[in-house]
Design a protein around this motif. Structure first.
Motif, PDB file in Angstrom:
ATOM      1  N   TRP A 234       0.833  -1.210   0.000  1.00  0.00           N
ATOM      2  CA  TRP A 234       0.000   0.000   0.000  1.00  0.00           C
ATOM      3  C   TRP A 234       0.865   1.257   0.000  1.00  0.00           C
ATOM      4  O   TRP A 234       0.566   2.228  -0.691  1.00  0.00           O
ATOM      5  CB  TRP A 234      -0.934   0.004   1.224  1.00  0.00           C
ATOM      6  CG  TRP A 234      -1.911  -1.141   1.239  1.00  0.00           C
ATOM      7  CD1 TRP A 234      -2.227  -1.963   0.199  1.00  0.00           C
ATOM      8  CD2 TRP A 234      -2.669  -1.592   2.360  1.00  0.00           C
ATOM      9  NE1 TRP A 234      -3.149  -2.907   0.600  1.00  0.00           N
ATOM     10  CE2 TRP A 234      -3.446  -2.709   1.930  1.00  0.00           C
ATOM     11  CE3 TRP A 234      -2.799  -1.180   3.687  1.00  0.00           C
ATOM     12  CZ2 TRP A 234      -4.311  -3.402   2.768  1.00  0.00           C
ATOM     13  CZ3 TRP A 234      -3.665  -1.869   4.526  1.00  0.00           C
ATOM     14  CH2 TRP A 234      -4.415  -2.960   4.068  1.00  0.00           C
ATOM     15  N   GLN A 235       1.940   1.223   0.811  1.00  0.00           N
ATOM     16  CA  GLN A 235       2.798   2.409   0.901  1.00  0.00           C
ATOM     17  C   GLN A 235       3.558   2.644  -0.401  1.00  0.00           C
ATOM     18  O   GLN A 235       3.696   3.777  -0.855  1.00  0.00           O
ATOM     19  CB  GLN A 235       3.793   2.246   2.068  1.00  0.00           C
ATOM     20  CG  GLN A 235       3.150   2.473   3.433  1.00  0.00           C
ATOM     21  CD  GLN A 235       3.924   1.810   4.562  1.00  0.00           C
ATOM     22  OE1 GLN A 235       4.996   1.263   4.364  1.00  0.00           O
ATOM     23  NE2 GLN A 235       3.362   1.863   5.769  1.00  0.00           N
ATOM     24  N   GLU A 236       4.037   1.563  -1.000  1.00  0.00           N
ATOM     25  CA  GLU A 236       4.906   1.724  -2.171  1.00  0.00           C
ATOM     26  C   GLU A 236       4.124   1.850  -3.483  1.00  0.00           C
ATOM     27  O   GLU A 236       4.545   2.557  -4.392  1.00  0.00           O
ATOM     28  CB  GLU A 236       5.878   0.544  -2.250  1.00  0.00           C
ATOM     29  CG  GLU A 236       6.895   0.566  -1.107  1.00  0.00           C
ATOM     30  CD  GLU A 236       7.794  -0.657  -1.071  1.00  0.00           C
ATOM     31  OE1 GLU A 236       8.583  -0.754  -0.119  1.00  0.00           O
ATOM     32  OE2 GLU A 236       7.695  -1.518  -1.974  1.00  0.00           O
ATOM     33  N   LEU A 237       3.004   1.143  -3.578  1.00  0.00           N
ATOM     34  CA  LEU A 237       2.269   1.134  -4.844  1.00  0.00           C
ATOM     35  C   LEU A 237       1.143   2.170  -4.891  1.00  0.00           C
ATOM     36  O   LEU A 237       0.850   2.711  -5.953  1.00  0.00           O
ATOM     37  CB  LEU A 237       1.678  -0.261  -5.108  1.00  0.00           C
ATOM     38  CG  LEU A 237       2.672  -1.428  -5.195  1.00  0.00           C
ATOM     39  CD1 LEU A 237       1.929  -2.750  -5.360  1.00  0.00           C
ATOM     40  CD2 LEU A 237       3.648  -1.221  -6.350  1.00  0.00           C
ATOM     41  N   TYR A 238       0.493   2.390  -3.750  1.00  0.00           N
ATOM     42  CA  TYR A 238      -0.700   3.257  -3.761  1.00  0.00           C
ATOM     43  C   TYR A 238      -0.612   4.347  -2.697  1.00  0.00           C
ATOM     44  O   TYR A 238      -1.523   4.508  -1.878  1.00  0.00           O
ATOM     45  CB  TYR A 238      -1.963   2.392  -3.541  1.00  0.00           C
ATOM     46  CG  TYR A 238      -1.956   1.100  -4.306  1.00  0.00           C
ATOM     47  CD1 TYR A 238      -1.927   1.094  -5.706  1.00  0.00           C
ATOM     48  CD2 TYR A 238      -1.943  -0.125  -3.649  1.00  0.00           C
ATOM     49  CE1 TYR A 238      -1.892  -0.097  -6.415  1.00  0.00           C
ATOM     50  CE2 TYR A 238      -1.913  -1.323  -4.356  1.00  0.00           C
ATOM     51  CZ  TYR A 238      -1.880  -1.298  -5.734  1.00  0.00           C
ATOM     52  OH  TYR A 238      -1.842  -2.478  -6.428  1.00  0.00           O
TER      53      TYR A 238
END
Lengths: 118, 431
Positions: free
Chosen positions: B246-250
């Motif tokens: 979630w942190q890296e992709l969205y």
């Protein structure tokens, strides 16, 4: 059972004569319908858990390696290496192989080796 | 061939034809055919529910012991898979891709009855149906999955019945309807996904849903937000892997709120009531708390929600001769409610039922495994693996120490494996 009569019984009947004959033959595959002893039932049941990923009787339909009919020694060696963490690029098998004793892995390898490839 | 065997064969062929005719006239399925050709039938098993558990049990019973007559009761005409259904919500798969026919089971001689089981008569050993005649059994396998506890969230039933707030936690029409709602959500709209307290069906499923819907938002409506209202104090499954994705992709799309159980829904104001605040969103997807499916509810013995079973043969604590498998059961320690697990329960129960009907001992070392893939995007997935073994001292299926584990990191290979896994398990369940 009268109420289970399908909507078009006459039509279905002729189709079923054929279907049922083939069902009878396929429903009793020699390799799987014959386990009688507890050890045979055990290994059959353990091996069946593999089917969820590797396909029924180890006959995979895609990217996951098929295991039916592979050499028993090859399969056993692979499982032992997975268990010992010696296979590079393992995804899930190193985690599964640790759930079994070496003897259980040998019996599972022998079970799949004895199955026809197709 | 001697005259004797020829005569026997001819007689057998004649019987085959006769029984085929009778079976054909009596039902859609083919039950009875094969068993009359081989040895004498040794028992009748009825299986209620043709999901990942029930359909597998019916198939493996016939595959392993063709002398058992197996009748499978299922109200739906086609199987719709919950695994992969989150990708239908995200738009990368269609409902047709996860909808499969049941007729592959016919070749095993499983007799299919598409009807609804409405009652189990333990005394007469019969399953009563909504439309058909009662089905007699020697052993019964109940695999009803889950039902939702709408009473737990006042107001939600009305919002659900009006088609406004869906669960889409049983794949099918609601999956398609929720996809339409997501498509209709304006760019900038807020989507709230509510997760019930554990245990519920498919522990990582809601977090997978959040991941792939977030990817859809990123592409199609980048100003939209997804808020996870989690009834649990923390992410229930694969926490580190989901958080990192979630942190890296969205970044900036997913907001995670722990301890945020929805306790009431105001249908008129379109507001979810939490313990400490009222929460407003443009679109809600509320997954209600769950319990054993309705037909199994008289057998509930654990926490007023689940059916307690013994884990060597999955026999109900309340009704000897009645086996219950899958999500409806009170899980063994650390055992998730998953389709993979139900598929494994089914094989253990098939072996146990065969043992009971043939007078053999139960398997003293059953193994139940689980490999659960979750997509964190259309192209990358993560997994959790488990191995459970029968522990005679604790009388349960205990996790094997040292076995099982998580992905080291999300990766593309496991997304490929996840799709292959789905195809293979569907084939394993449905023939």
């Amino acid at each position: 059972m009268n109420t289970l009569i399908p909507r078009q019984p006459a039509l279905l009947l002729s189709g079923l004569l054929l279907l049922c004959g083939s069902a009878a033959v396929q429903a009793q595959p020699a390799a799987t319908g014959t386990a009688t002893t507890l050890p045979e039932r055990q290994v059959r049941t353990w091996a069946a858990t593999c089917a969820a990923c590797h396909g029924t009787e180890g006959r995979d339909q895609g990217a996951i390696p098929a295991i039916a009919g592979r050499g028993a020694d090859t399969l056993y060696r692979a499982l032992i290496e997975f268990k010992g963490g010696q296979r590079p690029a393992a995804t899930v098998m190193h985690q599964h192989a640790k759930g079994y004793s070496d003897d259980e892995l040998r019996r599972i390898a022998q079970y799949f080796a004895a199955l026809p490839v197709r | 061939m001697t005259n004797m065997t020829l005569k026997t064969l001819q007689r057998r062929q004649f019987l085959t034809t006769l029984s085929t005719g009778l079976a054909g006239a009596a039902s859609l399925g083919l039950g009875g055919c094969a068993s009359l050709i081989g040895d004498k039938p040794i028992g009748r098993v009825v299986v209620i529910g043709a999901g990942f558990g029930g359909a597998t049990a019916a198939k493996y019973l016939r595959k392993w012991e063709p002398r058992i007559e197996v009748t499978l009761v299922e109200r739906r005409e086609r199987f719709v898979s919950c695994p992969i259904s989150n990708l239908v919500l995200a738009g990368s798969r269609r409902i047709e891709d996860i909808t499969l026919p049941y007729d592959g089971l016919d070749k095993y001689g499983v007799r299919r009855v598409h009807d609804e089981a409405v009652a189990i008569d333990l005394e007469k050993k019969q399953v009563r149906l909504a439309r058909g005649e009662p089905l007699p059994y020697d052993r019964l396998i109940v695999a009803p999955g889950i039902d939702f506890q709408y009473d737990a969230i006042p107001g939600l039933a009305a919002a659900h019945d009006a088609g406004r707030v869906l669960h889409a936690w049983k794949a099918g029409p609601e999956t398609v309807a929720l996809r339409r709602q997501l498509e209709a959500l304006p760019n900038g709209g807020v989507f709230a996904l509510s997760i019930p307290k554990a245990p519920y069906r498919c522990p990582p499923g809601p977090y997978e849903r959040a991941s792939v819907v977030a990817q859809y938002f990123q592409r199609a409506k980048p100003r939209s937000k997804l808020v996870i209202l989690d009834g649990n104090p923390d992410i229930v499954s694969k926490k580190g892997l989901f958080l990192k994705a979630w942190q890296e992709l969205y970044p900036g799309i997913i907001e995670y709120r722990p301890n945020s159980e929805v306790i009431e829904f105001d249908n008129r104001a379109h507001v979810a009531r939490l313990e400490t605040e009222d929460f407003k969103a443009d679109l809600f997807n509320i997954i209600p708390p769950q319990q054993a499916g309705r037909i199994a509810q008289p057998l509930i013995s654990v926490n007023n929600r689940w059916v307690g079973v013994e884990f060597q043969g999955f026999e109900s604590a309340k009704a000897p001769g009645v086996h219950v498998i899958g999500d409806a059961t009170a899980s063994a320690p650390a055992m998730p409610k998953s389709g993979f697990m139900a598929n494994n329960h089914a094989k253990a129960v098939a072996d146990a039922v065969i043992a009971r009907l043939t007078g053999q001992p139960l398997n003293d070392s059953p193994v139940i495994t689980n490999t659960c893939y979750s997509f964190v995007s259309e192209t990358e997935a993560v997994h959790v693996a488990l191995v459970h073994k029968w522990d005679a001292a604790q009388k349960t299926l205990a996790p094997v120490a040292g076995a099982g584990g998580l992905s080291a990191a999300r990766n593309a290979l496991e997304a490929t494996y996840a799709h292959t896994w789905a195809r293979n398990i569907w084939a394993d369940v449905l023939g």
